[in-house]
Scaffold this motif. Sequence first.
Motif, PDB file in Angstrom:
ATOM      1  N   PHE A   8     140.157  -0.988  66.798  1.00  0.00           N
ATOM      2  CA  PHE A   8     139.221  -0.012  67.380  1.00  0.00           C
ATOM      3  C   PHE A   8     137.813  -0.581  67.331  1.00  0.00           C
ATOM      4  O   PHE A   8     137.508  -1.439  66.491  1.00  0.00           O
ATOM      5  CB  PHE A   8     139.222   1.300  66.570  1.00  0.00           C
ATOM      6  N   ARG A   9     136.969  -0.083  68.201  1.00  0.00           N
ATOM      7  CA  ARG A   9     135.527  -0.313  68.089  1.00  0.00           C
ATOM      8  C   ARG A   9     134.896   1.025  67.775  1.00  0.00           C
ATOM      9  O   ARG A   9     134.837   1.907  68.629  1.00  0.00           O
ATOM     10  CB  ARG A   9     134.958  -0.903  69.386  1.00  0.00           C
ATOM     11  N   LEU A  10     134.473   1.188  66.534  1.00  0.00           N
ATOM     12  CA  LEU A  10     133.920   2.473  66.098  1.00  0.00           C
ATOM     13  C   LEU A  10     132.492   2.620  66.643  1.00  0.00           C
ATOM     14  O   LEU A  10     131.639   1.778  66.360  1.00  0.00           O
ATOM     15  CB  LEU A  10     133.893   2.543  64.565  1.00  0.00           C
ATOM     16  N   VAL A  23     123.788  -4.049  66.755  1.00  0.00           N
ATOM     17  CA  VAL A  23     125.122  -3.670  67.213  1.00  0.00           C
ATOM     18  C   VAL A  23     125.230  -2.151  67.340  1.00  0.00           C
ATOM     19  O   VAL A  23     124.601  -1.397  66.595  1.00  0.00           O
ATOM     20  CB  VAL A  23     126.234  -4.199  66.266  1.00  0.00           C
ATOM     21  N   THR A  24     126.031  -1.727  68.320  1.00  0.00           N
ATOM     22  CA  THR A  24     126.226  -0.292  68.538  1.00  0.00           C
ATOM     23  C   THR A  24     127.657   0.136  68.217  1.00  0.00           C
ATOM     24  O   THR A  24     127.964   1.316  68.232  1.00  0.00           O
ATOM     25  CB  THR A  24     125.919   0.090  69.998  1.00  0.00           C
ATOM     26  N   THR A  25     128.525  -0.854  67.960  1.00  0.00           N
ATOM     27  CA  THR A  25     129.892  -0.514  67.554  1.00  0.00           C
ATOM     28  C   THR A  25     130.295  -1.383  66.363  1.00  0.00           C
ATOM     29  O   THR A  25     129.791  -2.485  66.183  1.00  0.00           O
ATOM     30  CB  THR A  25     130.922  -0.767  68.688  1.00  0.00           C
ATOM     31  N   GLU A 285     133.313   1.825  57.205  1.00  0.00           N
ATOM     32  CA  GLU A 285     134.688   2.156  57.567  1.00  0.00           C
ATOM     33  C   GLU A 285     134.752   3.549  58.219  1.00  0.00           C
ATOM     34  O   GLU A 285     133.880   4.386  58.000  1.00  0.00           O
ATOM     35  CB  GLU A 285     135.589   2.173  56.316  1.00  0.00           C
ATOM     36  N   SER A 286     135.854   3.765  58.936  1.00  0.00           N
ATOM     37  CA  SER A 286     136.177   5.094  59.448  1.00  0.00           C
ATOM     38  C   SER A 286     136.721   5.935  58.286  1.00  0.00           C
ATOM     39  O   SER A 286     136.768   5.483  57.133  1.00  0.00           O
ATOM     40  CB  SER A 286     137.234   4.990  60.545  1.00  0.00           C
ATOM     41  N   THR A 287     137.212   7.122  58.608  1.00  0.00           N
ATOM     42  CA  THR A 287     137.804   7.986  57.586  1.00  0.00           C
ATOM     43  C   THR A 287     139.034   7.353  56.934  1.00  0.00           C
ATOM     44  O   THR A 287     139.392   7.715  55.808  1.00  0.00           O
ATOM     45  CB  THR A 287     138.109   9.373  58.209  1.00  0.00           C
ATOM     46  N   ALA A 309     130.347   8.882  58.117  1.00  0.00           N
ATOM     47  CA  ALA A 309     129.246   9.773  58.514  1.00  0.00           C
ATOM     48  C   ALA A 309     128.263   9.070  59.449  1.00  0.00           C
ATOM     49  O   ALA A 309     127.436   9.719  60.089  1.00  0.00           O
ATOM     50  CB  ALA A 309     128.519  10.293  57.267  1.00  0.00           C
ATOM     51  N   LEU A 310     128.337   7.737  59.523  1.00  0.00           N
ATOM     52  CA  LEU A 310     127.442   6.975  60.399  1.00  0.00           C
ATOM     53  C   LEU A 310     128.016   6.821  61.809  1.00  0.00           C
ATOM     54  O   LEU A 310     127.363   6.261  62.690  1.00  0.00           O
ATOM     55  CB  LEU A 310     127.193   5.575  59.818  1.00  0.00           C
ATOM     56  N   LEU A 311     129.271   7.301  62.002  1.00  0.00           N
ATOM     57  CA  LEU A 311     129.943   7.096  63.288  1.00  0.00           C
ATOM     58  C   LEU A 311     129.671   8.245  64.253  1.00  0.00           C
ATOM     59  O   LEU A 311     129.593   9.409  63.855  1.00  0.00           O
ATOM     60  CB  LEU A 311     131.455   6.981  63.078  1.00  0.00           C
ATOM     61  N   ALA A 312     129.576   7.891  65.539  1.00  0.00           N
ATOM     62  CA  ALA A 312     129.411   8.919  66.580  1.00  0.00           C
ATOM     63  C   ALA A 312     130.726   9.663  66.785  1.00  0.00           C
ATOM     64  O   ALA A 312     130.734  10.850  67.110  1.00  0.00           O
ATOM     65  CB  ALA A 312     128.944   8.272  67.874  1.00  0.00           C
ATOM     66  N   SER A 313     131.863   8.953  66.614  1.00  0.00           N
ATOM     67  CA  SER A 313     133.158   9.638  66.637  1.00  0.00           C
ATOM     68  C   SER A 313     134.122   8.856  65.765  1.00  0.00           C
ATOM     69  O   SER A 313     134.018   7.635  65.635  1.00  0.00           O
ATOM     70  CB  SER A 313     133.684   9.783  68.067  1.00  0.00           C
ATOM     71  N   ASP A 314     135.073   9.585  65.159  1.00  0.00           N
ATOM     72  CA  ASP A 314     135.980   9.013  64.161  1.00  0.00           C
ATOM     73  C   ASP A 314     137.357   8.803  64.786  1.00  0.00           C
ATOM     74  O   ASP A 314     137.639   9.332  65.854  1.00  0.00           O
ATOM     75  CB  ASP A 314     136.054   9.973  62.959  1.00  0.00           C
ATOM     76  N   ILE A 315     138.213   8.042  64.116  1.00  0.00           N
ATOM     77  CA  ILE A 315     139.552   7.775  64.644  1.00  0.00           C
ATOM     78  C   ILE A 315     140.636   8.450  63.805  1.00  0.00           C
ATOM     79  O   ILE A 315     141.810   8.365  64.137  1.00  0.00           O
ATOM     80  CB  ILE A 315     139.836   6.256  64.682  1.00  0.00           C
ATOM     81  N   ALA A 316     140.245   9.086  62.705  1.00  0.00           N
ATOM     82  CA  ALA A 316     141.253   9.640  61.795  1.00  0.00           C
ATOM     83  C   ALA A 316     140.756  10.912  61.124  1.00  0.00           C
ATOM     84  O   ALA A 316     139.553  11.155  61.027  1.00  0.00           O
ATOM     85  CB  ALA A 316     141.605   8.614  60.719  1.00  0.00           C
TER      86      ALA A 316
END
Length: 339
Positions: A8-10, A23-25, A285-287, A309-316
Amino acid sequence: MKIKLHTFRLPLKHPFTISRESVTTQPTLIVELEHEGVSGFGEATTNSYYGHTLASMSASLAAARPDLERIDGLNDPAEFWAQMQPALASDPFALCALDLAAHDLWGKLRGEPVWRLWGLNLDTLPGSNFTIGIDTPEVMEAKLREEPNWPCYKIKLGADHDLEIVERLRTVTKAPFRVDANCGWNLEEAIAKSHALAKLNVEFIEQPLPPEQSADIQALASASPLPLMADENCQVEADVDPCAEYGFHGINIKLVKCGGMTPARRMIDRARSLGLKVMIGCMTESTVGISAIAQLLPLLDYVDMDGAALLASDIAEGVKVVDGRAVYPSENGNGVRLL
Ligand code: MG
């Protein structure tokens, strides 16, 4: 057991800027480990500084796949880690992603969260800091104002105007600060800054000097009113004892650098026996990754688990960090479910 890789690209809420790039992702590798129709998930984000990419981690795990597929079932994640470590000895990031997935799967197969299988409870947990990356004082103040409810903040330093930054942020909140110099100071500077920072409700200083100047840590520890935490000085299990000998007061463990929850637990035990404070930090990291850190939370003095909490959208879905407090799901294992 079977292994499947997902990449994924978070997307980040804000561009993350360092000297070389903006970087944005955040690319990340998710390992899915499956047994009898049940899947556990683990994660390692890429890191250009340490040279770990999606391609390098995927290649490491592809090479380890024959060993892994010969293993039938999962009685003990630490035993599984020991079986897989030789094939992944040169890639602690890939080993980490696999170890996290093994813990998540283990708990799900047993029908319990990992923290409970370890005999821990959630009665007293440290709150996570929110990290303010190094930038102009104006931008750093704006970032703090955007996240006003965290119990403490970690402030990245190492610029000419370090004290100006902390003084300015101190006018915005009464919450304790931690500062992370990321090896950016020399001994004289660190002694002077430690005295000034001690008057600004700072709890500790993380990695003030580069690892090459570890011989100066003892002198700094004697002169500094603030405790010193090792980060770049403490990457793997073998680094814990030297950190105590150098005079650090504690260590900040990163799961990707040490190779997962299995070695992290041993590092925590060793640090405790040496009288060191213990922190775990994250690497955006993601969740998936944050939920693994959350299983170790009852063992820690401090934690930096603001990654998701730094991500615009999460994967989990999994353990959520809301204003610095971990909120555990009803799911077993590390609590992870991919969205
Ligand atoms: Mg650090």
